[in-house]
Design a protein around this motif. Structure first.
Motif, PDB file in Angstrom:
ATOM      1  N   LYS A 139       0.808  -1.221   0.000  1.00 31.35           N
ATOM      2  CA  LYS A 139       0.000   0.000   0.000  1.00 31.35           C
ATOM      3  C   LYS A 139       0.842   1.272   0.000  1.00 31.35           C
ATOM      4  O   LYS A 139       0.296   2.367  -0.099  1.00 31.35           O
ATOM      5  N   VAL A 140       2.150   1.126   0.132  1.00 33.49           N
ATOM      6  CA  VAL A 140       3.071   2.258   0.038  1.00 33.49           C
ATOM      7  C   VAL A 140       4.186   1.873  -0.929  1.00 33.49           C
ATOM      8  O   VAL A 140       4.979   0.971  -0.634  1.00 33.49           O
ATOM      9  N   MET A 172       8.864  13.095  -3.514  1.00 33.10           N
ATOM     10  CA  MET A 172      10.210  12.817  -3.984  1.00 33.10           C
ATOM     11  C   MET A 172      11.185  13.684  -3.199  1.00 33.10           C
ATOM     12  O   MET A 172      11.054  14.905  -3.180  1.00 33.10           O
ATOM     13  N   TYR A 173      12.132  13.043  -2.527  1.00 32.88           N
ATOM     14  CA  TYR A 173      12.973  13.744  -1.562  1.00 32.88           C
ATOM     15  C   TYR A 173      14.237  14.307  -2.202  1.00 32.88           C
ATOM     16  O   TYR A 173      14.797  13.725  -3.134  1.00 32.88           O
ATOM     17  N   LEU A 174      14.698  15.448  -1.656  1.00 34.51           N
ATOM     18  CA  LEU A 174      15.842  16.192  -2.188  1.00 34.51           C
ATOM     19  C   LEU A 174      16.901  16.414  -1.118  1.00 34.51           C
ATOM     20  O   LEU A 174      17.527  17.465  -1.060  1.00 34.51           O
ATOM     21  N   ILE A 183       9.451   6.380   7.166  1.00 31.21           N
ATOM     22  CA  ILE A 183      10.267   6.413   5.953  1.00 31.21           C
ATOM     23  C   ILE A 183      11.172   7.637   6.015  1.00 31.21           C
ATOM     24  O   ILE A 183      10.678   8.775   5.983  1.00 31.21           O
ATOM     25  N   PRO A 184      12.489   7.452   6.108  1.00 29.60           N
ATOM     26  CA  PRO A 184      13.386   8.608   6.130  1.00 29.60           C
ATOM     27  C   PRO A 184      13.439   9.283   4.765  1.00 29.60           C
ATOM     28  O   PRO A 184      13.366   8.618   3.730  1.00 29.60           O
ATOM     29  N   PRO A 185      13.568  10.612   4.736  1.00 32.61           N
ATOM     30  CA  PRO A 185      13.488  11.374   3.481  1.00 32.61           C
ATOM     31  C   PRO A 185      14.816  11.434   2.727  1.00 32.61           C
ATOM     32  O   PRO A 185      15.391  12.500   2.514  1.00 32.61           O
ATOM     33  N   SER A 210      11.414   8.073  -3.851  1.00 32.19           N
ATOM     34  CA  SER A 210      10.026   8.441  -4.114  1.00 32.19           C
ATOM     35  C   SER A 210       9.093   7.546  -3.312  1.00 32.19           C
ATOM     36  O   SER A 210       9.352   6.348  -3.145  1.00 32.19           O
ATOM     37  N   VAL A 211       8.013   8.138  -2.823  1.00 30.93           N
ATOM     38  CA  VAL A 211       6.979   7.421  -2.071  1.00 30.93           C
ATOM     39  C   VAL A 211       5.648   7.667  -2.761  1.00 30.93           C
ATOM     40  O   VAL A 211       5.363   8.784  -3.211  1.00 30.93           O
TER      41      VAL A 211
END
Length: 197
Positions: free
Chosen positions: A16-17, A136-138, A161-163, A168-169
């Motif tokens: 689901k993720v 989406m992490y930067l 969830i660490p960034p 992408s999540v």
């Protein structure tokens, strides 16, 4: 990119993720991070609020992030490269999963040190156009001690969830409550929704 798209979709179907590393490659992630940093330094980010598209109420006790909407009309080559990537993902998602996505919206997001976003759903009660949420992490060189995890509330568990940079999540906007835990240093991302208008 098809392999990364499949990783995101398959993990979503399973858990689901959906989670995929390197959805944004290092070069594109770096350019987008530079854009966001420049916008922040130019005081162009707005305090985010809660509510729908007609009524937005700033509430720093609920969320304290700052945002700037992406738009092709900015004619920024790196934002346009991001939109090209999203067009490819939406096309792949529609052709493989028959989701019927017709549009999307994304913004830069910056959480200053000490910022957070309490538990919420992304889909509005009065507007169901948001179907899937994507982040989406930067954040290069992010450490667990830096905090700022995305905490997803499943029926019987929590998923933190660490960034991490480039990750992408992906999840259903109407199904999973989630929050951003307090960050101990500036935390950057592109956040948005795949929509059926």
């Amino acid at each position: 990119m098809e392999k990364i798209f499949n990783t995101l979709i398959d993990s979503f179907i399973k858990d689901k993720v959906g989670i995929a590393d390197l959805f944004l490659n290092e070069t594109l992630s770096g350019h987008l991070k530079n854009n966001l940093t420049r916008l922040y330094q130019g005081n162009q980010l707005l305090s985010a609020g809660t509510g729908n598209e007609t009524i937005v109420v700033p509430d720093k006790l609920f969320r304290s992030d700052r945002i700037y909407w992406l738009d092709r009309s900015h004619n920024d080559p790196h934002e346009n490269a991001f939109f090209d990537l999203m067009d490819g993902f939406v096309s792949y998602l529609n052709s493989t999963c028959y989701t019927g996505i017709t549009g999307y919206e994304f913004h830069y997001t910056l959480y200053e040190k000490g910022s957070f976003y309490k538990k919420h759903l992304d889909q509005f009660r009065t507007n169901t156009s948001r179907q899937y949420s994507m982040i989406m992490y930067l954040n290069a060189d992010w450490q667990l001690a830096d905090g700022g995890e995305l905490c997803v509330h499943h029926a019987d568990s929590l998923q933190n969830i660490p960034p991490m940079d480039g990750k992408s999540v992906f999840f259903k906007s109407s199904e999973l409550e989630h929050e951003v835990l307090v960050t101990n240093k500036p935390r950057m991302s592109i956040t948005g929704w795949l929509k059926i208008d």
